[in-house]
Motif scaffolding. Structure first.
Motif, short mmCIF file in Angstrom:
data_model
loop_
_atom_site.label_atom_id
_atom_site.label_comp_id
_atom_site.label_asym_id
_atom_site.label_seq_id
_atom_site.Cartn_x
_atom_site.Cartn_y
_atom_site.Cartn_z
N ALA A 198 1.74 9.39 -6.54
CA ALA A 198 2.77 10.44 -6.33
C ALA A 198 2.92 10.60 -7.63
N HIS A 199 4.55 9.91 -7.88
CA HIS A 199 5.00 10.11 -8.91
C HIS A 199 4.29 10.36 -10.20
N ARG A 200 3.57 9.69 -10.77
CA ARG A 200 2.72 9.67 -11.48
C ARG A 200 2.73 10.82 -11.83
N ARG A 201 1.91 11.68 -10.58
CA ARG A 201 1.31 12.95 -10.71
C ARG A 201 2.39 14.52 -10.99
N VAL A 202 3.25 13.46 -10.84
CA VAL A 202 4.36 14.30 -11.22
C VAL A 202 4.96 14.63 -12.49
N ILE A 233 14.29 -2.03 -13.15
CA ILE A 233 14.32 -2.58 -14.14
C ILE A 233 13.43 -3.42 -14.36
N THR A 234 12.51 -2.87 -13.93
CA THR A 234 11.17 -2.87 -14.03
C THR A 234 9.82 -2.15 -14.76
N PRO A 235 9.29 -2.34 -15.82
CA PRO A 235 9.10 -1.28 -16.28
C PRO A 235 7.98 -0.97 -15.78
N ASN A 236 7.48 0.47 -15.99
CA ASN A 236 6.42 0.97 -16.00
C ASN A 236 6.20 0.98 -14.32
N ARG A 237 7.06 1.36 -13.83
CA ARG A 237 7.68 1.61 -11.95
C ARG A 237 8.69 2.58 -12.03
N PRO A 238 7.66 3.42 -11.05
CA PRO A 238 9.36 4.61 -10.81
C PRO A 238 10.15 3.94 -9.98
N PRO A 239 11.17 4.31 -9.54
CA PRO A 239 11.95 4.12 -8.77
C PRO A 239 12.25 5.16 -7.64
N PHE A 240 12.68 4.06 -6.71
CA PHE A 240 12.42 5.00 -5.35
C PHE A 240 13.13 4.92 -4.24
N ASN A 241 14.12 6.26 -3.51
CA ASN A 241 15.10 5.99 -2.72
C ASN A 241 14.17 6.99 -1.64
N SER A 242 15.03 7.62 -0.65
CA SER A 242 15.03 8.53 0.78
C SER A 242 14.35 9.49 -0.18
N ARG A 243 16.05 9.61 -1.28
CA ARG A 243 15.97 11.38 -1.75
C ARG A 243 14.94 11.61 -2.52
N THR A 244 14.69 10.76 -3.26
CA THR A 244 13.28 11.14 -3.97
C THR A 244 11.59 11.19 -3.17
N ILE A 245 11.76 10.41 -2.57
CA ILE A 245 10.44 10.57 -2.07
C ILE A 245 10.14 11.74 -0.75
N LYS A 246 11.72 12.74 -0.69
CA LYS A 246 12.00 13.95 0.43
C LYS A 246 11.72 14.69 -0.78
N GLY A 247 11.79 14.30 -2.16
CA GLY A 247 11.65 15.55 -3.17
C GLY A 247 9.89 15.64 -3.22
N LEU A 248 9.53 14.36 -2.66
CA LEU A 248 7.64 14.68 -3.29
C LEU A 248 7.12 15.28 -2.41
N ARG A 249 7.55 14.52 -1.13
CA ARG A 249 7.35 15.89 0.85
C ARG A 249 7.59 16.88 0.11
N ARG A 295 0.73 -1.07 0.33
CA ARG A 295 0.23 0.71 0.00
C ARG A 295 1.08 1.69 -0.08
N LYS A 296 2.06 1.63 0.64
CA LYS A 296 2.88 2.37 0.77
C LYS A 296 3.35 2.75 -0.62
N TYR A 297 3.78 1.77 -1.80
CA TYR A 297 3.75 1.99 -2.80
C TYR A 297 2.99 2.20 -3.73
N ASP A 298 2.12 0.99 -3.74
CA ASP A 298 1.71 1.18 -5.09
C ASP A 298 -0.24 2.14 -4.30
#
Length: 428
Positions: free
Chosen positions: A213-217, A402-418, A204-207
């Motif tokens: 959120a990533h797709r909206r950006v 490595i997964t089509p149509n799935r964005p990569p996430f790390n701590s930095r990108t999540i903080k960017g979303l916040r 649920r956290k990711y999907d």
């Protein structure tokens, strides 16, 4: 036309679909529970006016993949599901008003069948107060409708010899989609399997939160000519990953990334547009990272080529495999906690993890059983696949590349979303 107290799908009583059209114009949030779902119309009536929708359905012979896909692709909708016939609740809450009765989310149920549904209001009917809690209980036990589950459900509907009867279809569906039952009809359901509960929270956290959120950006940025010349022709996910990292480093340094208000609607989109425009004219987008755009693109190509092919992965020596892993920013973040720079990290990671174990984990993440979230969960929590100093950020970033149509996430990108205004602070 005004909201009635009861709907019976006649001209005299009004039609169940009227409830959605009448509550939609000012709606902020809706909770929809229906075992049968075959029309997107009531959902679209809500989301087209900006309403956020959570919906629980049953995967069965009546619920159509076409209607599910429309809901799944709607960025304002989150869908969870059961497969058990004993999920039979039909109630719909839109802000402070609810419709409870026999009508499913089908054209027949909303417009032609002789159904009976009554209206409850928060400030008028005490029975209303229990409904959100009932929905939340069902929501907590339902499984998330992911891209993989939806594709498997579509395969079931397209399979030769698909049974038409409800009972036979339910048994047939188990070949494609894991069974999911409401808590009230599972023996020992109050002692929910701990691993399943953790996995569902992780999913649920990711999907349901981070991926939308990533797709909206991405959607808002691309609608306003997002893109720098350095990344032209490359996978847009590569530039988006660097953009979110740049937002965090250039504008949300220290703890300032979490000091902006959480935003919604047009305010959120305006903030995304603002920083997408600043990105396009920024002089420095590297900000101390090891890789410029050309090297970043090359690194991701190596990840996808060398890890994506099982034979090439198997043939890699440790130093070459390590160099490919450095294409993940989350992995390079370990330099902050390692003496001796890059060579120090190379030696430390090798000492902690055997080469065969690293390859086994990467191979499982890419080609193991279950969907990518299940495999990622395994690589983080399962002792068979868990690597030392390769935690959730490393796994989820690599999984994204490595997964089509799935964005990569790390701590930095999540903080960017916040920083941009998404309510994801607890995940950073």
């Amino acid at each position: 036309m005004r909201l009635k107290d009861i709907y019976g799908n006649t001209n005299a009583t009004g039609f169940s679909f009227d409830f959605f059209e009448l509550t939609a114009p000012m709606a902020k949030s809706a909770l929809l529970a229906s075992p049968f779902y075959s029309t997107y119309d009531p959902v679209g009536a809500l989301t087209s006016r900006g309403c956020d929708v959570r919906m629980i359905v049953r995967l069965c012979s009546v619920t159509t993949p076409q209607a599910l896909r429309k809901a799944h692709l709607d960025p304002k909708v989150s869908v969870r599901y059961f497969t058990d016939q004993r999920f039979h609740a039909k109630f719909y809450i839109v802000d402070d008003v609810a419709m409870v009765g026999s009508a499913n989310l089908t054209n027949a149920g909303l417009k032609s069948n002789r159904e009976v549904s009554v209206i409850l209001e928060r400030y008028r009917d005490t029975a209303f107060d229990a409904l959100p809690g009932i929905f939340d209980d069902l929501w907590g036990y339902a499984d998330v409708l992911t891209d993989t589950i939806l594709k498997d459900y579509e395969r079931a509907f397209q399979a030769p010899g698909r049974p038409q009867s409800e009972d036979e279809f339910d048994k047939f569906l188990e070949k494609f989609v894991p069974k999911c039952s409401p808590s009230s009809i599972v023996v020992g359901s109050h002692a929910v399997n701990k691993q399943r509960a953790f996995l569902q929270r992780f999913r649920r956290k990711y999907d349901e939160i981070l991926v939308p959120a990533h797709r909206r950006v991405m959607a808002v940025a691309q609608a306003h000519s997002f893109g720098r010349q350095e990344f032209k022709g490359a996978d847009p996910q590569i530039e988006m990953g660097r953009f979110l990292g740049w937002v965090r480093l250039a504008h949300g340094a220290g703890e300032t990334w979490k000091q902006n208000p959480v935003l919604q609607g047009e305010e959120l989109d305006n903030r995304i547009r603002k920083y997408a425009e600043l990105w396009k004219v920024a002089d420095d987008i590297v900000l101390g990272d090891m890789f410029k755009a050309e090297a970043e693109i090359r690194n991701i190509e190596k990840i996808r080529t060398l890890f994506g092919d099982q034979e090439q992965l198997g043939a890699l020596e440790y130093d070459d495999l390590f160099d490919v892993l450095t294409g993940c920013h989350a992995f390079l973040e370990l330099l902050r906690f390692t003496n001796g720079g890059l060579e120090g990290l190379r030696a430390d990671f090798k000492q902690r993890n055997a080469l065969k174990d690293i390859k086994r984990t990467i191979d499982h993440l890419i080609r193991g059983g279950g969907d990518v979230v299940q495999r990622a969960y395994d690589c983080i929590h399962d002792e068979r696949f868990r690597l030392q100093r390769f935690g959730e950020s490393c796994v989820m970033e690599l999984a994204g590349w490595i997964t089509p149509n799935r964005p990569p996430f790390n701590s930095r990108t999540i903080k960017g979303l916040r920083f941009l205004g998404f309510d994801v602070e607890d995940f950073a």
